[in-house]
Design a protein around this motif. Structure first.
Motif, mmCIF file in Angstrom:
data_model
loop_
_atom_site.group_PDB
_atom_site.id
_atom_site.type_symbol
_atom_site.label_atom_id
_atom_site.label_comp_id
_atom_site.label_asym_id
_atom_site.label_seq_id
_atom_site.Cartn_x
_atom_site.Cartn_y
_atom_site.Cartn_z
ATOM 1 N N VAL A 153 0.854 -1.117 -0.042
ATOM 2 C CA VAL A 153 0.110 0.012 0.036
ATOM 3 C C VAL A 153 1.017 1.229 0.140
ATOM 4 O O VAL A 153 1.890 1.337 0.875
ATOM 5 C CB VAL A 153 -1.100 0.022 1.134
ATOM 6 N N GLU A 154 0.729 2.127 -0.951
ATOM 7 C CA GLU A 154 1.467 3.371 -0.986
ATOM 8 C C GLU A 154 0.586 4.603 -0.932
ATOM 9 O O GLU A 154 -0.849 4.205 -1.239
ATOM 10 C CB GLU A 154 2.072 3.463 -2.215
ATOM 11 N N PRO A 160 -4.547 6.062 0.245
ATOM 12 C CA PRO A 160 -3.962 4.574 0.206
ATOM 13 C C PRO A 160 -4.317 4.049 -1.131
ATOM 14 O O PRO A 160 -5.729 3.750 -1.338
ATOM 15 C CB PRO A 160 -4.300 3.953 1.369
ATOM 16 N N VAL A 161 -3.546 3.425 -1.833
ATOM 17 C CA VAL A 161 -3.585 2.571 -3.107
ATOM 18 C C VAL A 161 -3.013 1.463 -2.913
ATOM 19 O O VAL A 161 -1.827 1.253 -2.824
ATOM 20 C CB VAL A 161 -3.008 3.728 -4.314
ATOM 21 N N PRO A 162 -3.595 0.410 -3.010
ATOM 22 C CA PRO A 162 -3.048 -0.894 -2.994
ATOM 23 C C PRO A 162 -2.509 -1.443 -4.259
ATOM 24 O O PRO A 162 -3.280 -1.499 -5.302
ATOM 25 C CB PRO A 162 -4.125 -1.750 -2.231
ATOM 26 N N THR A 163 -1.495 -2.293 -4.331
ATOM 27 C CA THR A 163 -1.028 -3.170 -5.340
ATOM 28 C C THR A 163 -0.744 -4.596 -4.745
ATOM 29 O O THR A 163 -0.352 -4.728 -3.526
ATOM 30 C CB THR A 163 0.184 -2.696 -6.249
ATOM 31 N N TRP A 164 -0.853 -5.768 -5.579
ATOM 32 C CA TRP A 164 -0.737 -6.905 -5.106
ATOM 33 C C TRP A 164 -0.314 -7.857 -6.243
ATOM 34 O O TRP A 164 -0.397 -7.517 -7.190
ATOM 35 C CB TRP A 164 -2.004 -7.653 -4.270
ATOM 36 N N LYS A 165 0.546 -8.958 -5.804
ATOM 37 C CA LYS A 165 0.878 -10.060 -6.392
ATOM 38 C C LYS A 165 0.563 -11.300 -6.049
ATOM 39 O O LYS A 165 0.644 -11.574 -4.973
ATOM 40 C CB LYS A 165 2.228 -9.790 -7.024
ATOM 41 N N LYS A 166 0.172 -12.311 -6.993
ATOM 42 C CA LYS A 166 0.039 -13.543 -6.333
ATOM 43 C C LYS A 166 1.020 -14.573 -6.600
ATOM 44 O O LYS A 166 1.524 -14.260 -7.800
ATOM 45 C CB LYS A 166 -1.411 -14.145 -6.725
ATOM 46 N N SER A 167 1.395 -15.483 -5.937
ATOM 47 C CA SER A 167 2.280 -16.522 -6.257
ATOM 48 C C SER A 167 1.875 -17.914 -5.536
ATOM 49 O O SER A 167 1.172 -17.928 -4.686
ATOM 50 C CB SER A 167 3.802 -15.776 -5.997
#
Length: 169
Positions: A153-154, A160-167
């Motif tokens: 989150v930035e 607040p703006v979330p970014t995510w990655k799945k692995s």
């Protein structure tokens, strides 16, 4: 022998009827509190007045899996302004509820600095690593269903703006 079996069946039927009658009588005595409507329907104005008249809770209302108190926004699903920081400081900006695969995060910004107020994993997930902030970015990882979801989150324009990655886990 047949007579004994007949008496056993008759006795069992009488006991079943007595138990059923007792249960129905108990429900009748208890009344609408058990079987009636849950409550009356209220208009939005009545709800707003009732909420305004209710004092705010003096402490946090739940604890996320992190063991830290959750903000009211984590429970209501709405941004919360001016709420005290569970860590003891004061809130700088409105708290924002962010829905993310694997869970939800409540974050707030002060300029470009972000802080995670709370985080809650979705059903079937658990919380892994957490970097709460305050910092230029905050992170939480959700683990579950054979995958790992890393959320960052930035603050962009004070929000607040979330970014995510799945692995794979």
């Amino acid at each position: 022998m047949r007579r004994r079996t007949g008496f056993a069946v008759a006795g069992w039927l009488l006991a079943a009827l007595a138990a059923t009658g007792t249960g129905l009588a108990a429900v009748q005595v208890i009344g609408a509190g058990l079987t009636g409507p849950a409550g009356e329907v209220r208009s939005p104005d009545e709800v707003a007045r009732a909420l305004a008249a209710t004092p705010a809770p003096s402490g946090p209302t739940s604890t996320p899996s992190s063991g830290r108190p959750a903000s009211p926004g984590a429970i209501t699903g709405r941004p919360v302004t001016g709420s005290p920081d569970p860590g003891g400081g004061s809130a700088h900006g409105p708290r924002q509820l962010l829905s993310i695969p694997g869970g939800t995060v409540v974050a707030e910004c002060d300029g470009r600095v972000v802080w995670l107020a709370s985080w809650t994993p979705a059903q079937g997930y658990r919380v892994g690593e957490v970097e709460r902030g305050p910092d230029d970015d905050a992170e939480v990882t959700f683990h579950g269903s054979g995958e790992r979801i890393e959320v960052e989150v930035e603050c962009v324009a004070g929000r607040p703006v979330p970014t995510w990655k799945k692995s794979k886990a």
